[in-house]
Design a protein around this motif. Structure first.
Motif, PDB file in Angstrom:
ATOM      1  N   ALA B  41       0.604  -0.959   0.257  1.00  0.00           N
ATOM      2  CA  ALA B  41      -0.090   0.356  -0.029  1.00  0.00           C
ATOM      3  C   ALA B  41       0.734   1.279   0.254  1.00  0.00           C
ATOM      4  N   PHE B  42       2.367   0.902   0.511  1.00  0.00           N
ATOM      5  CA  PHE B  42       2.866   2.556   0.450  1.00  0.00           C
ATOM      6  C   PHE B  42       3.644   2.683  -0.799  1.00  0.00           C
ATOM      7  N   GLN B  43       3.780   1.893  -1.612  1.00  0.00           N
ATOM      8  CA  GLN B  43       4.268   2.303  -2.581  1.00  0.00           C
ATOM      9  C   GLN B  43       3.351   3.436  -3.175  1.00  0.00           C
ATOM     10  N   LEU B  44       2.211   3.069  -3.046  1.00  0.00           N
ATOM     11  CA  LEU B  44       1.313   4.395  -4.016  1.00  0.00           C
ATOM     12  C   LEU B  44       2.270   5.381  -3.178  1.00  0.00           C
ATOM     13  N   GLY B  45       2.130   6.154  -2.397  1.00  0.00           N
ATOM     14  CA  GLY B  45       2.551   7.126  -2.199  1.00  0.00           C
ATOM     15  C   GLY B  45       1.283   7.979  -1.550  1.00  0.00           C
ATOM     16  N   TRP B  46       1.392   9.121  -0.050  1.00  0.00           N
ATOM     17  CA  TRP B  46       0.789   9.560   0.510  1.00  0.00           C
ATOM     18  C   TRP B  46      -0.417   9.496  -0.459  1.00  0.00           C
TER      19      TRP B  46
END
Lengths: 290, 277
Positions: B41-46
């Protein structure tokens, strides 16, 4: 804990009969609508088209392979979680160490995770586009949309069952008996087999029963990792879903009735264990007869 | 005070072996795979993460999932208390059988519950046919979701309240009665405060279980986006479109909310124990 007074000699008739009747009526109506009617409906729908259709549905080759896979995943998941449950309960109840309550919370974690997420994380890890996907493809190992993925998802959702049964039981039993055995010269293993295991056998059996039930009935997690390949990666609950969506209601309920019978057997075993251990603990107090 | 060493000395063997195995097993089966959801999920960027988890269709699914779970848990708290009360205090024919069957939703696979409840509450079903003339539709509507969630979370409140009611000392009630309190006052002032922590624990357990439920709901819900699509189903449909990061992002939101609930359950149970002690 309760004192030496038996509950049944308490102020049992403390409410007026009218209120008592009303409350019993409300409780039974609620349970009838939500439990008893569905229970009867499963068998009614399964047998509605006759015994022939019923038997054909549960001896269908796809149904049989689904039953085999369901049993296989339970046979893999339950012993693993039994080993885990006993080890975790031993570490947690026989020793005092830092971080114990954190460990107990982590054991409960799979209960709080949606089964769908349990399936998803294994897809993220082992799927074709997952973190270990390329390495697995290279070595021609298939986990997702194959049997190992189903077993893993089943193990995940059933991790806490046996540990949860054993921890309170072993906590209540304390460590004196084991300490005595060790002081008298028994080895660690002998102490475990001859002292601890006989003490926890009913709790262990109960945990195994609950774990088996959940392992055989798991739907969400298994559905995500299975790929629904008929005859190969369909468990019995997934087979029921396919039949139902194809409007083969009698066949779907026939397979569902097998799982319902399993559920009833589990409730029977559970009730038996509770009665048995209860009568062992308090021999003169005859169950709940007044 | 905690001792300075990591564990207190004991003559029992096997601490290293069992704790090591427990921690390794938990890491391999539970923690590392769960960490994957966060990593993905954090690969998406905030900013993109936020836009995924706050999209209108996703927001509608949270409202439905949490709203239906809350209602189902509330229904079960009310009826669960009555069922526990009746099972502990009164005698009626078939009581033992009823007591044993309360656990049925724990033992019955959710898919079986799903198809059975759908068949019963459909317009031509045993129960649906009586509701249809009244203009009440249950199967394939959000109401159906509540029915399914009530079923799967039914045993929690009964099973947390029952032992506490059994352990209540009769003397306290007798004392209150001898001091002139009527039954309702005794319930309000003596019994209810004693069972309140158990009631809360049961409610939270039922709520937590209902939020994540998938198997029984997808059959009865109708699964219309924005109307009757629960969050777990949304995760599955994102996954089926190979939107792994989106599925992981929504999962992370659900996981965080579930962790908070789990923490709350643990605190409640500790409170429960300290009150009983």
């Amino acid at each position: 804990m309760s004192g030496p007074i038996h509950q049944h000699h308490r102020t049992a008739a403390s409410e007026p009969p009218l209120i008592q009747g009303l409350l019993v009526g409300v409780a039974l109506t609620f349970l009838t609508l939500f439990l008893f009617v569905p229970l009867v409906a499963v068998f009614y729908e399964a047998l509605r088209k006759g015994m022939g259709v019923y038997l054909a549905a549960i001896t269908d080759p796809y149904a049989l392979s689904a039953i085999r896979l369901t049993l296989l995943s339970a046979v893999c998941a339950v012993p693993l979680n039994m080993l885990f449950g006993v080890a975790a309960a031993w570490a947690i109840t026989k020793f005092e160490f830092r971080g114990k309550s954190l460990l107990i919370t982590l054991i409960d974690l799979p209960f709080a995770v949606s089964p769908v997420i349990a399936g998803l994380i294994y897809v993220l890890l082992f799927g074709a586009h997952g973190w270990l996907g390329p390495a697995l493809t290279q070595h021609d190992i298939k986990i997702i949309f194959a049997v190992p993925g189903i077993v893993l998802a089943t193990v995940f959702v059933t991790v806490p069952f046996i540990a949860r049964e054993l921890i309170p039981l072993m906590q209540a039993q304390g460590t004196e008996e084991e300490e005595a055995a060790l002081v008298l010269g028994a080895s660690g293993w002998t102490t475990f087999w001859r002292i601890t295991l006989p003490n926890i056998k009913w709790g262990l059996l109960y945990g195994v029963v609950l774990c088996t039930a959940r392992a055989m009935g798991e739907f969400g997690a298994v559905s995500v990792v299975s790929g629904h390949i008929r005859g190969l990666t369909n468990t019995l609950p997934l087979h029921i879903e396919i039949l139902y969506n194809e409007y083969q209601f009698a066949a779907a309920f026939a397979c569902a009735s097998l799982l319902t019978l399993l559920a009833l057997a589990i409730l029977g075993i559970k009730t038996f264990i509770e009665r048995y251990t209860f009568s062992q603990r308090r021999p003169p107090a005859g169950g709940d007869t007044p | 005070m905690m001792p300075p060493q990591l564990r207190q000395p004991s003559v029992l063997p096997g601490f290293g072996l069992t704790l090591g195995f427990t921690v390794a097993y938990l890491c391999l089966i539970v923690l590392i795979p769960l960490a994957m959801a966060f990593l993905e999920a954090f690969q998406l960027g905030w900013r993109e993460f936020w836009s995924v988890v706050s999209a209108p269709r996703v927001m509608a699914s949270y409202r439905l999932t949490f709203g239906a779970a809350l209602l189902a848990a509330a229904i079960n708290t009310g009826f669960g208390l009555i069922v526990a009360w009746v099972l502990v205090r009164y005698h009626f024919p078939g009581k033992r059988l009823v007591d044993a069957l309360v656990d049925l939703p724990f033992a019955l696979p959710t898919a079986v519950a799903g198809i059975t409840l759908t068949t019963l509450y459909a317009g031509n079903g045993w129960l649906g046919q009586f509701l249809k003339p009244l203009g009440i539709k249950i199967a394939f509507t959000p109401t159906g979701i509540i029915v399914a969630l009530v079923f799967i979370s039914l045993p929690f409140v009964v099973r947390t309240v029952q032992p506490v009611l059994e352990d209540l000392e009769a003397e306290v009630e007798e004392a209150a009665a001898s001091l002139g309190a009527d039954r309702w006052q005794i319930f309000q002032r003596v019994i209810f405060p004693a069972i309140r922590p158990a009631l809360l624990t049961g409610f939270t357990l039922a709520f937590a279980r209902a939020i994540g439920e998938y198997g029984s709901v997808i059959f009865i819900a109708g699964n219309l986006p924005m109307v009757s699509e629960i969050t777990p189903l949304l995760i599955v449909s994102k996954l089926e479109q190979y939107d792994y990061k989106g599925a992981a992002a929504v999962s992370v939101v659900m996981l965080i909310l579930s962790f908070i609930l789990l923490l709350l359950i643990n605190l409640l149970q500790r409170w429960n124990r300290s009150r009983q002690a």
